[in-house]
Design a protein around this motif. Structure first.
Motif, PDB file in Angstrom:
ATOM      1  N   THR A  90       0.813  -1.214   0.000  1.00  0.00           N
ATOM      2  CA  THR A  90       0.000   0.000   0.000  1.00  0.00           C
ATOM      3  C   THR A  90       0.847   1.265   0.000  1.00  0.00           C
ATOM      4  OG1 THR A  90      -0.129  -0.003   2.416  1.00  0.00           O
ATOM      5  CG2 THR A  90      -1.894  -1.135   1.211  1.00  0.00           C
ATOM      6  N   ALA A  91       2.121   1.160   0.388  1.00  0.00           N
ATOM      7  CA  ALA A  91       2.986   2.342   0.473  1.00  0.00           C
ATOM      8  C   ALA A  91       3.104   3.021  -0.888  1.00  0.00           C
ATOM      9  CB  ALA A  91       4.369   1.949   0.991  1.00  0.00           C
ATOM     10  N   GLU A 113      -1.634   8.579  11.363  1.00  0.00           N
ATOM     11  CA  GLU A 113      -2.296   7.341  11.781  1.00  0.00           C
ATOM     12  C   GLU A 113      -2.657   6.494  10.559  1.00  0.00           C
ATOM     13  OE1 GLU A 113      -4.082   4.433  14.323  1.00  0.00           O
ATOM     14  OE2 GLU A 113      -2.509   5.910  14.536  1.00  0.00           O
ATOM     15  N   LEU A 114      -3.141   7.124   9.507  1.00  0.00           N
ATOM     16  CA  LEU A 114      -3.429   6.412   8.259  1.00  0.00           C
ATOM     17  C   LEU A 114      -2.157   5.751   7.732  1.00  0.00           C
ATOM     18  CD1 LEU A 114      -5.095   5.653   5.723  1.00  0.00           C
ATOM     19  CD2 LEU A 114      -4.558   7.934   4.830  1.00  0.00           C
ATOM     20  N   SER A 119       1.201   0.865   6.913  1.00  0.00           N
ATOM     21  CA  SER A 119       2.454   0.112   7.104  1.00  0.00           C
ATOM     22  C   SER A 119       2.200  -1.177   7.882  1.00  0.00           C
ATOM     23  CB  SER A 119       3.518   0.969   7.783  1.00  0.00           C
ATOM     24  OG  SER A 119       3.166   1.276   9.108  1.00  0.00           O
ATOM     25  N   GLU A 120       1.249  -1.163   8.807  1.00  0.00           N
ATOM     26  CA  GLU A 120       0.887  -2.394   9.530  1.00  0.00           C
ATOM     27  C   GLU A 120       0.248  -3.398   8.567  1.00  0.00           C
ATOM     28  OE1 GLU A 120       1.301  -3.471  12.752  1.00  0.00           O
ATOM     29  OE2 GLU A 120       2.580  -1.721  12.990  1.00  0.00           O
ATOM     30  N   GLN A 129      -6.330 -11.999   7.704  1.00  0.00           N
ATOM     31  CA  GLN A 129      -5.596 -11.226   8.713  1.00  0.00           C
ATOM     32  C   GLN A 129      -5.872  -9.737   8.535  1.00  0.00           C
ATOM     33  OE1 GLN A 129      -1.452 -12.193   8.273  1.00  0.00           O
ATOM     34  NE2 GLN A 129      -1.592 -14.002   9.560  1.00  0.00           N
ATOM     35  N   MET A 130      -5.868  -9.290   7.289  1.00  0.00           N
ATOM     36  CA  MET A 130      -6.118  -7.880   7.013  1.00  0.00           C
ATOM     37  C   MET A 130      -7.531  -7.497   7.435  1.00  0.00           C
ATOM     38  SD  MET A 130      -7.770  -5.734   4.545  1.00  0.00           S
ATOM     39  CE  MET A 130      -7.937  -6.708   3.079  1.00  0.00           C
TER      40      MET A 130
END
Length: 161
Positions: A90-91, A113-114, A119-120, A129-130
């Protein structure tokens, strides 16, 4: 052809790891059932052989369960145990408009925070998991328009391993 053999070897290795993990879980269940009033689970021949060959220890260490951590770990089910592994990237994929939209609508205007959440997500290895991270840890409603848009964005940034 060597790629097929390599994939087969990796699958056999994963199966062996799953068997080891399931054996550990069975041992824990057996230990729990022995300490309760329920009928204990009969050990398998492999477990009896392992117990006979392992050194005895009189000390038992109690298992301490972190309830907060337990809530954040998704339940392993048959459906998720064999789920394909996924890489999230997503980065750098968010447009400026989406970045402002998600930050304002889902994170109270907090863009750092977004970025932390993205990154998490990039560290996770499966869609379940996501989804669990979004719904349980972040308490995000993926059924709302904003939540569904964010969920779809993350899915669009994923590739199967």
């Amino acid at each position: 052809m060597s790629e097929v053999n390599g994939n087969g070897a990796r699958l056999v290795e994963r199966i062996d790891q799953l068997i080891r993990e399931l054996t550990e879980i069975r041992d824990e269940v057996t230990a729990l059932s022995e300490s309760s009033s329920e009928t204990p689970v009969d050990p398998t021949i492999e477990e009896v052989t392992e117990e006979a060959t392992s050194p005895e220890s009189d000390e038992t260490t109690p298992i301490v369960v972190d309830e907060e951590l337990e809530e954040k770990v998704p339940e392993l089910t048959l459906e998720t145990a064999f789920e394909p592994m996924v890489d999230f990237h997503t980065a750098g994929q968010l447009s400026v408009a989406d970045s402002f939209f998600f930050a304002n609508e889902l994170f109270g205007g907090n863009r750092p925070e977004l970025n932390r959440v993205l990154s998490e997500i990039d560290r996770l290895s499966s869609v379940s998991q996501m989804r669990h991270y979004l719904t349980e840890t972040l308490d995000l409603n993926v059924e709302s328009d904003e939540g569904k848009r964010f969920y779809d964005f993350v899915l669009s940034c994923s590739t199967r391993r």
